[in-house]
Scaffold this motif. Structure first.
Motif, PDB file in Angstrom:
ATOM      1  N   ILE A  81       6.387  28.398  32.569  1.00 14.81           N
ATOM      2  CA  ILE A  81       5.226  28.995  32.263  1.00 14.81           C
ATOM      3  C   ILE A  81       5.326  30.629  32.417  1.00 14.81           C
TER       4      ILE A  81
ATOM      5  N   ILE B 285       5.016  26.591  26.081  1.00  7.75           N
ATOM      6  CA  ILE B 285       3.857  25.987  26.448  1.00  7.75           C
ATOM      7  C   ILE B 285       3.509  24.378  26.249  1.00  7.75           C
TER       8      ILE B 285
ATOM      9  N   CYS C 133      -0.879  32.474  25.741  1.00  4.80           N
ATOM     10  CA  CYS C 133      -0.548  31.397  26.706  1.00  4.80           C
ATOM     11  C   CYS C 133      -1.902  30.393  26.786  1.00  4.80           C
TER      12      CYS C 133
ATOM     13  N   ILE D 224      -2.571  26.647  25.850  1.00  8.35           N
ATOM     14  CA  ILE D 224      -3.018  25.468  26.706  1.00  8.35           C
ATOM     15  C   ILE D 224      -4.392  24.895  26.276  1.00  8.35           C
TER      16      ILE D 224
ATOM     17  N   ILE E 151       4.141  21.832  29.047  1.00  5.80           N
ATOM     18  CA  ILE E 151       2.641  21.728  29.719  1.00  5.80           C
ATOM     19  C   ILE E 151       2.338  20.432  30.419  1.00  5.80           C
TER      20      ILE E 151
END
Length: 899
Positions: free
Chosen positions: A500, A519, A551, A555, A523
């Motif tokens: 990340i 990501i 980013c 997400i 994730i």
């Protein structure tokens, strides 16, 4: 033996039996029973006894005094009392302890019964005392406050206070001391005489009048010893000058060869280099002796030579330090640290010679080559040194990096091609070469790098960034997925936090597709299924805090794919787009949101508001129409539709919507908006009728009573307004706003006593913060600070109390503290419009234009809707269409500094 044994033998004697008493025998006492006979004046056995205890009589008297009870009141005992106890010498048994515990419990119980009355009485006495005897600071606070009204001319016209001291105190005459010249001492030293008085012929010079007093020993015996003639004052002066020259030369000499003395700072440098205290000098001598012992014991120990040289350097003996470290290079020729220390201590050209000598002894030392390059001032010479170093140490990554940094891009590319051959495991060299190559060559370089270093993630991420930079965005996801698979196959653990961080760096570098691909790939690694939503929201907030907006967007997008029906996730994503995205991105997100969560009213309203702010009223109406279909009879959507029409001057449409809402979804807020619309349009009778109708159904809704009373106040019907407020308080006794409106009404008609009584009554029924805040400024100025402390204790983190404290500091002209408390208030409650208005007024008076603009922008972003002063203007019939910034300026202009 055969006789019968007497029956009484072995039995205890009867009580009171005395042997021989029946035949007239009596007992006697021997000297061993009572001890030796001693006179009262005989000394005691203790030879060191204090006075008063040195004789037998003194000891007997002391024992007798100890037996008597001392009933003096000074011998107070907390348990036995002042006068002692009759049974103090007896044992303290368990039943005594139980009895004392019972009496203590009774005393405590009786004390608690009287505690409340006692504390109330003490509090009244303290308040009475403070009223009768206020502090001097409180007595003069109003006078000091009036100094703000004094003009500059009045201040300059105040006469200066004269100096009341006498002439001697004003003009002190300091004692004059004249130093005796060296010739005086040398003259008497040569004659060998010792004088304690001055020649009477010299008495005519009054400046020497202080020397005629005989003072034996005023001349140091060693200095004026007759007949010695060993002390030459001229030589002492010469030695002093020589010492100063030595110190100046030590300060002027340095490692870089500089010989210029700072004319202002040389004394400071001397103090920092040379020890000034006897303790420091003795410590240095001990350290020097200890290090000498270490060198002699183990002459091949490099740290001993380095420490010795640094000790001499600190004490200012730079040449001694150089000699020591050169001796160390002879004793430890294979020590890299010793050679580097010698090069550091030596000046310019000598340091180069030392480094050259070090290279002959240590041809593989990278640090020595780096030092040699640093000593060169010409770039060509640096390159020559580093290339010579690379011939001997071709595997050093540090040398290659240092050499490449000095080259031009084309020469650097050629050198890096050779560097990756010599150091194939250096990721930095491979990536540097890839950055200098063309697109096709860079791909080949990165492929070779992956073959040589299959366990490093940076090569894969660089490859993805390379493809993105050249427009092959479809390859980015494939490369990142292949990277995860390859690293897993080579036994590399995928650290989610590190990936990340790499994505955030890609975001900041402009590689949006790469950061989003990273990501999406990592994730979900290492997270339990039930923790996914919470963890992803925290990750998104962390990315926003670090400035990695793409980013965070990636997400949120991934979370929405996993949780498409979660209203909270859609809301967080919508607020993110509202704060950091564009209007188009927000509207696109909201369209997807209402498709997945059609029952979420707030999402429909956000979409309609976005269209309305973009002045696309038909689109906003269509969104609200769709919202009506998904949420029939929703109060929020009805009111949003009414606001949309009224803000765009479509009053008839707003009336029809409200009438339809009252019939299909009647609520207190719908009636309130209906009354407000008629009121602001000037239809007072219609507003009163609607208000009366609404109160029949919703008599416990305080805002209806407030509007009824305010309408009557507007019509100058004070009695009817008072009646409306009183009726409202009967139905809603806990409405603070109603109490305040009634109090202000009484204050407006001149009934200050009744207004204060209403507030006190309200505070007893509603111990709320806003009433405490009002009570602070109802007190006299000296008592306001005490009242504010009480308010903070009762309502520690309440915005109204914090605002009152900020106003208190403002009134006392404590600008910095006032600004801190204003900031704290608007941070805790950004919806309180009064705080923003007072803060803006404060900055208008005491702040800069930047600070004023910042407060205005923050207020517009917060969109406050509450506050007594704020609502008085924002809900006024004449201001109902004004924006937040206009209302802020209007409220601030009406605030007077009367507190």
């Amino acid at each position: 033996m055969g006789k019968k044994k007497k029956p009484f033998l072995g039995m205890p004697a009867p009580l009171g039996y005395v042997p021989g008493l029946g035949r007239g025998a009596t007992g006697f006492t021997t000297r061993s029973d009572i001890g030796p006979a001693r006179d009262a004046n005989d000394p005691v056995d203790d030879r060191h006894a204090p006075p008063g205890k040195r004789t037998v009589g003194d000891q007997m008297k002391k024992n007798q005094d100890d037996d008597d009870e001392d009933l003096n009141d000074t011998n107070y005992d907390e348990f036995n009392g002042y006068a002692g106890s009759l049974f103090s010498s007896g044992p303290y048994e368990k039943d005594d302890e139980e009895a004392d515990a019972i009496y203590a419990a009774l005393d405590k119980r009786m004390d608690e019964r009287r505690k409340e009355r006692r504390e109330l009485r003490e509090k009244e006495e303290i308040e009475k005392y403070r009223m009768e005897r206020p502090k001097i600071q409180q007595q003069f606070s109003d006078l000091k406050r009036k100094l703000a009204e004094v003009s500059e001319e009045e201040w300059l016209s105040i006469p200066e206070v004269g100096d009341a001291r006498n002439k001697r105190q004003r003009n002190p005459r300091y004692e004059k001391l004249t130093p005796v010249p060296d010739s005086f001492f040398s003259k008497h030293l040569q004659t060998g005489e010792n004088h304690t008085t001055v020649d009477p012929l010299l008495m005519q010079f009054e400046n020497l009048g202080g020397l005629n007093t005989p003072y034996p020993g005023s001349m140091t015996p060693g200095l004026m010893t007759p007949g010695t003639g060993e002390l030459d004052m001229r030589k002492i002066g010469q030695a002093r000058n020589t010492l100063m020259d030595m110190r100046l030369s030590q300060v002027s000499d340095s490692v870089s060869g500089q010989t210029v003395v700072d004319p202002k700072g040389y004394l400071t440098d001397l103090n920092s280099m040379i020890p000034t205290h006897g303790g420091d000098i003795s410590d240095i001598k001990k350290a020097r002796l200890l290090l000498k012992s270490v060198r002699e014991t183990n002459p091949h120990h490099p740290p001993a030579w380095i420490a010795s040289a640094r000790l001499e350097e600190v004490t200012g003996k730079l040449q001694v330090a150089r000699n020591l470290i050169m001796k160390g290079t002879e004793m430890c020729p294979k020590s890299e640290d010793v050679w580097l220390e010698a090069a550091r201590l030596q000046p310019g050209d000598t340091a180069k010679a030392v480094v050259a000598q070090a290279v002959r002894h240590l041809p593989q030392s990278v640090r020595i080559y780096i030092r040699a390059a640093e000593l060169e001032t010409d770039v060509r010479a640096k390159k020559r040194v580093l290339r010579k170093a690379l011939e001997n140490v071709s595997k050093s990554v540090r040398l290659w990096k240092t050499a490449v940094e000095l080259e031009e891009p084309e020469d650097a590319r050629i050198m890096l091609s050779r560097a990756v051959e010599c150091c194939p495991t250096s990721v930095e060299l491979w990536l540097a070469l890839a950055r200098l190559e063309t697109y096709e060559n860079a791909r080949r370089v990165l492929n070779k790098a992956r073959e040589n270093i299959p366990t490093d993630r940076h090569i894969w991420i660089t490859a993805a960034k390379l493809e993105e930079a050249n427009g092959n965005t479809q390859m980015v996801d494939k490369i990142i997925d292949r990277a995860i698979t390859s690293l897993h196959a080579n036994g590399v653990e995928i650290n989610r936090e590190q990936w990340i961080q790499d994505a955030e760096e890609c975001d900041k570098a402009g590689s949006v597709a790469t950061c989003q691909a990273v990501i999406r790939a990592v994730i979900g690694i290492g997270i339990e299924e039930e923790d996914r939503k919470h963890t992803w929201m925290e990750d998104a907030e962390s990315c926003v805090a670090h400035g990695a907006l793409e980013c965070a967007r990636a997400i949120y997008a991934h979370a929405l794919q996993v949780f498409p029906s979660k209203k909270s996730v859609w809301l967080r994503a919508a607020y993110f787009e509202k704060n950091h995205g564009t209007r188009e991105s927000l509207e696109a997100l909201l369209q997807r949101a209402v498709a997945h969560c059609p029952k979420a009213e707030v999402l429909w309203l956000m979409g309609a508001k976005s269209k309305w702010l973009a002045e696309d009223v038909p689109a906003a109406r269509s969104i609200l129409a769709l919202a009506f279909q998904a949420n029939p009879n929703s109060e929020e959507i009805w009111l949003a539709a009414v606001k949309l029409e009224s803000e765009n001057n479509e009053y008839e449409r707003a009336r029809r919507l409200l009438a339809k809402a009252r019939s299909s979804a009647p609520t207190a807020r719908v009636f309130m908006k209906s009354v407000k619309l008629e009121w602001v349009l000037g239809n007072i009778e219609a507003a009163q009728e609607l208000c009366t109708e609404a109160l029949k159904h919703y008599e416990d809704f305080p805002k209806l009573w407030m509007m009824r009373g305010q309408i009557e106040e507007q019509c100058e019907n004070m009695d009817k307004a008072r009646e409306a407020y009183n009726q409202g308080l009967k139905k809603c006794p806990h409405s603070v706003a109603l109490w305040l409106l009634l109090s202000h009404l009484e204050e407006r008609v001149g009934q200050l006593t009744r207004a204060r009584a209403i507030l006190e009554k309200a505070r007893l029924k509603n111990p709320q913060s806003i009433l405490w805040a009002e009570a602070v400024f109802l007190e006299a100025r000296p008592q306001r600070k005490t009242k504010s402390v009480d308010a903070l204790k009762k309502c520690e983190h309440d915005p109204h109390v914090l605002l009152a404290v900020a106003k208190l500091f403002w009134s006392e002209r404590k600008i910095t503290k006032a600004r801190e408390w204003f900031l704290r208030t608007v941070k805790i409650e950004p919806d309180l419009g009064d705080a923003w208005a007072l803060f803006y007024k404060f900055e208008l008076q005491h702040g800069t234009e930047e600070q004023q603009e910042e407060v205005r922008k923050r207020c517009e972003n917060a969109e406050p809707r509450h506050g007594e002063l704020w609502c008085a203007e924002s809900k006024h019939v004449l201001n109902w269409q004004k924006k937040t910034g206009e209302i802020l300026a209007l409220v601030a202009s009406k605030i007077k500094n009367t507190f």
